[in-house]
Every structure is written in structure tokens, then in C-alpha cells.
Design an enzyme around this catalytic site. Structure first.
Site, PDB file in Angstrom:
ATOM      1  N   ARG A  56      56.125  27.101  11.155  1.00  0.00           N
ATOM      2  CA  ARG A  56      57.177  27.800  10.431  1.00  0.00           C
ATOM      3  C   ARG A  56      57.905  28.762  11.380  1.00  0.00           C
ATOM      4  O   ARG A  56      59.132  28.884  11.343  1.00  0.00           O
ATOM      5  CB  ARG A  56      56.584  28.582   9.247  1.00  0.00           C
ATOM      6  CG  ARG A  56      56.079  27.728   8.099  1.00  0.00           C
ATOM      7  CD  ARG A  56      57.219  27.034   7.368  1.00  0.00           C
ATOM      8  NE  ARG A  56      58.170  27.989   6.834  1.00  0.00           N
ATOM      9  CZ  ARG A  56      58.013  28.639   5.679  1.00  0.00           C
ATOM     10  NH1 ARG A  56      56.930  28.433   4.941  1.00  0.00           N
ATOM     11  NH2 ARG A  56      58.936  29.480   5.250  1.00  0.00           N
ATOM     12  N   HIS A  80      62.916  23.829  -0.539  1.00  0.00           N
ATOM     13  CA  HIS A  80      62.211  24.664   0.443  1.00  0.00           C
ATOM     14  C   HIS A  80      62.464  24.075   1.834  1.00  0.00           C
ATOM     15  O   HIS A  80      61.559  23.556   2.492  1.00  0.00           O
ATOM     16  CB  HIS A  80      60.719  24.681   0.121  1.00  0.00           C
ATOM     17  CG  HIS A  80      59.956  25.792   0.780  1.00  0.00           C
ATOM     18  ND1 HIS A  80      60.535  26.708   1.631  1.00  0.00           N
ATOM     19  CD2 HIS A  80      58.638  26.136   0.708  1.00  0.00           C
ATOM     20  CE1 HIS A  80      59.614  27.560   2.057  1.00  0.00           C
ATOM     21  NE2 HIS A  80      58.464  27.239   1.521  1.00  0.00           N
ATOM     22  N   ASP A 115      50.857  19.973  -2.726  1.00  0.00           N
ATOM     23  CA  ASP A 115      51.247  21.366  -2.970  1.00  0.00           C
ATOM     24  C   ASP A 115      50.512  21.818  -4.225  1.00  0.00           C
ATOM     25  O   ASP A 115      49.925  21.002  -4.947  1.00  0.00           O
ATOM     26  CB  ASP A 115      52.775  21.439  -3.150  1.00  0.00           C
ATOM     27  CG  ASP A 115      53.313  22.867  -3.193  1.00  0.00           C
ATOM     28  OD1 ASP A 115      52.547  23.812  -2.896  1.00  0.00           O
ATOM     29  OD2 ASP A 115      54.496  23.030  -3.527  1.00  0.00           O
ATOM     30  N   ARG A 124      64.687  34.403  -0.248  1.00  0.00           N
ATOM     31  CA  ARG A 124      63.638  33.688  -0.990  1.00  0.00           C
ATOM     32  C   ARG A 124      63.819  34.081  -2.453  1.00  0.00           C
ATOM     33  O   ARG A 124      63.651  35.248  -2.811  1.00  0.00           O
ATOM     34  CB  ARG A 124      62.255  34.099  -0.472  1.00  0.00           C
ATOM     35  CG  ARG A 124      61.077  33.360  -1.118  1.00  0.00           C
ATOM     36  CD  ARG A 124      59.794  33.845  -0.469  1.00  0.00           C
ATOM     37  NE  ARG A 124      58.591  33.272  -1.026  1.00  0.00           N
ATOM     38  CZ  ARG A 124      57.982  32.182  -0.563  1.00  0.00           C
ATOM     39  NH1 ARG A 124      58.503  31.535   0.468  1.00  0.00           N
ATOM     40  NH2 ARG A 124      56.876  31.739  -1.117  1.00  0.00           N
ATOM     41  N   GLN A 130      60.431  25.022   5.215  1.00  0.00           N
ATOM     42  CA  GLN A 130      59.108  24.413   5.275  1.00  0.00           C
ATOM     43  C   GLN A 130      59.207  22.957   5.706  1.00  0.00           C
ATOM     44  O   GLN A 130      58.416  22.481   6.523  1.00  0.00           O
ATOM     45  CB  GLN A 130      58.436  24.502   3.905  1.00  0.00           C
ATOM     46  CG  GLN A 130      57.057  23.856   3.841  1.00  0.00           C
ATOM     47  CD  GLN A 130      56.014  24.603   4.635  1.00  0.00           C
ATOM     48  OE1 GLN A 130      55.769  25.779   4.400  1.00  0.00           O
ATOM     49  NE2 GLN A 130      55.390  23.924   5.592  1.00  0.00           N
ATOM     50  N   CYS A 136      51.495  22.899   2.219  1.00  0.00           N
ATOM     51  CA  CYS A 136      52.386  23.987   2.632  1.00  0.00           C
ATOM     52  C   CYS A 136      51.797  25.376   2.385  1.00  0.00           C
ATOM     53  O   CYS A 136      52.378  26.364   2.827  1.00  0.00           O
ATOM     54  CB  CYS A 136      53.741  23.846   1.941  1.00  0.00           C
ATOM     55  SG  CYS A 136      53.651  23.721   0.145  1.00  0.00           S
TER      56      CYS A 136
END
Length: 316
Positions: free
Chosen positions: A303, A140, A235, A113, A143, A275
Site C-alpha cells: 500500500r 477501493h 474480504d 476515505r 488497495q 485486504c
């Protein structure tokens, strides 16, 4: 070193469309049979990563990504090695390439990440183990896979659905563009002027949509974007590293809030997605995220299952 080709997952389309659907099927199976501690020994997948270690490197803060990957590796019988950037020599200037070469001799995969997508690409080029993108400033993908699993779970299908994303054309928008385009969805990005998604990614998503029967629309009209939506998604307006822009963005992004008006324009059975983390009253209202249409916490749960499916696909 083996003769088996190394598979990386840096963007959603590192998988072929049929592979992506297979990952979703496996994620569904993993969710259905997720073992309790008492029944773990009878799980089909409980030892699939036995003897394997996975480095989980977090250069950005994380809740869902860190916990879901750590739990996922353990539930598959592997050993997660959790590290932050400050715990590695990366924080003192060691090159990404050198880190990749060293960790390739210790572990069986790296989950990263990070900030720039180039750091993931450098890892993949220098190392000889799978690299998984757990978030970068550009994409991402983990996700997005969990999001597809969630949409299919609630809608029964993906192809032909209209997925509307409201807000910044950021890493989440980029991944939804590709994931939706690969699976035959009509992906609509509604964004303020100056905050459009990356033009190259939009072009790549349109190419993917040509093969799947999907479509891609980019617009600055949030009201038109939401008409007949099957899925409404948003988001945060200011991502990590953009905190200094929060006040300016809050004013500019107001028309793109996921609220009652957006939901009224969508189909009556539309679902609401985010998310997380969410800022209620900013990009999404409390009514939307906590209402009956919200599947936000199923997204978060998925996830775990989607990432376990990815780990199995890449490491076995």
C-alpha cells in the site's frame, strides 16, 4: 491555477492501462530503493513533493490507509495534513463543494476515505486539485493497485492469471474486477445469492477485458470458482456500516470461506490474499492467512509503495 490538466484517482480506470502498468513499475522502484532515515537524502524521490501539502481526510476508521499515506507523503518530502470528518466543518453540514473550494487554496491534493462515491465526485468537480479515493462504499482503487503490485511480485506477470475473489460483491470486488480486467487477468467473483457486484461495474470490467485479453466471470458456485486459481482473495463479510448484518451474513457466506478446500481446488502455487482487517475463522481460516501461500502482509506493505507511485504520478 495552472494549465496542467488535473488528474483524479476515483476509480482504477481513471488511469489508462499503460499508465497503470507504469504506476506499478514505479511502485516496484520505490520499494526497491526505499530509504532508511540515515540515507533519505540520497533517495531519488525524497524531495519530489517538497513544498507540497496533502490533506488526508478520514470519515471512516483506518489503519493501513492512514499510516501508509501519511508515511508516504513524508517520505516524498511533502507535508501530510491528517483530518477526520469530526475535525472539519463537513461534520456540521458544510457542503463537500465548499470544502473542496477552500482546501484547493491550501493544499495540493486531497486524499479522502469516505462513504458514498458521490462525495469524491463532488470534491473533484468543485475543487481544482487532484482527488484520490482512499476508499468509498463503491470502490477501493488504492488497495487494488497494491494488490496488482503484490501479484506481479510473486507471480512475475498479471496477464493470463486467474484471480478468484470469494465473498461479498463489495467495493473490493469492484476494484479487483476493473484492475484485473485492465491487466489481462481472468477475474472470477464467487458470491452468495443477493450479494453480486454492481452490474454496471461488471459490464465496464467486461469491456476493459475485451481490450486486454482478460475475462470476467460472476458465479454463485464457490467450488467451481476456485478451480485452477492462481490467486485466491477474500474480504470481511460485513464491512463498516454493516455490523448489524454480521450474524445473518456469517451463516449465508460460510460456503465462500477461503479455506483448505478452496486452496486444494486452486493451483498448487496459488497465493492467498486479504485486504485486512481479517476475521480468522470467518471469511478466512488461520491456515490460509498464516500459511506459506499467504502474501497478505506483503499486500499491506505495498500500500505504501503503490500510493507513493500514485502521488508522484498525479502531483508531478
Amino acid at each position: 491555477m495552472t494549465d496542467t490538466p488535473i488528474r483524479h484517482f476515483l476509480t482504477v480506470d481513471d488511469l489508462q492501462p499503460e499508465e497503470l502498468l507504469a504506476v506499478l513499475d514505479l511502485a516496484d522502484d520505490l520499494k526497491a530503493e526505499r530509504p532508511t532515515p540515515a540515507s533519505r537524502a540520497s533517495s531519488t524521490w525524497g524531495d519530489v513533493l517538497h513544498g507540497k501539502s496533502v490533506a488526508l481526510i478520514f470519515e471512516k476508521p483506518s489503519t493501513r490507509t492512514r499510516v501508509s499515506f501519511e508515511v508516504g507523503v513524508r517520505e516524498l518530502g511533502g507535508h501530510p495534513v491528517v483530518l477526520t470528518g469530526q475535525q472539519l466543518q463537513l461534520g456540521r453540514g458544510e457542503t463537500v463543494a465548499d470544502t473542496a473550494r477552500v482546501l484547493s487554496r491550501y493544499v495540493h491534493a486531497i486524499v479522502l476515505r469516505t462513504f458514498g462515491q458521490d462525495r469524491l465526485e463532488d470534491l473533484a468537480e468543485a475543487g481544482d486539485i487532484p482527488i484520490i479515493n482512499a476508499l468509498s462504499d463503491l470502490t477501493h482503487p488504492c488497495q487494488a493497485v497494491a494488490d496488482l503490485q503484490t501479484i506481479r511480485e510473486y507471480k512475475g506477470t498479471l496477464a493470463g492469471l486467474k484471480l478468484v475473489y470469494l465473498g461479498d460483491g463489495n467495493n473490493m470486488a469492484h476494484s479487483l474486477l476493473k484492475a484485473g480486467a485492465m491487466t489481462g487477468m481472468h477475474v472470477v467473483i464467487g458470491h452468495p445469492e443477493g450479494y453480486a457486484p454492481n452490474a454496471q461495474i461488471v459490464d465496464e470490467a467486461r469491456t476493459l477485458a475485451e481490450f486486454s485479453g482478460g475475462a470476467v466471470t460472476i458465479t454463485t458456485d464457490p467450488e467451481a470458482a476456485c478451480v485452477d486459481a492462481d490467486v485466491l482473495y477474500t474480504d470481511v463479510w460485513a464491512s463498516m456500516g454493516q455490523e448489524s448484518e454480521s450474524e445473518e451474513r456469517a451463516e449465508l457466506f460460510k460456503p465462500y470461506q477461503l479455506n483448505a478446500s478452496a486452496m486444494a481446488a486452486a493451483r498448487p502455487d496459488a497465493i492467498v490474499m486479504h485486504c485486512l482487517p481479517a476475521h480468522r475463522g470467518e471469511e478466512i481460516t488461520t491456515e490460509a492467512i498464516d500459511g506459506e501461500a499467504s502474501v497478505v502482509f506483503s499486500q499491506a506493505e505495498n500500500r505504501l509503495h503503490a500510493q507513493k507511485a500514485l502521488l508522484i504520478t498525479l502531483l508531478t
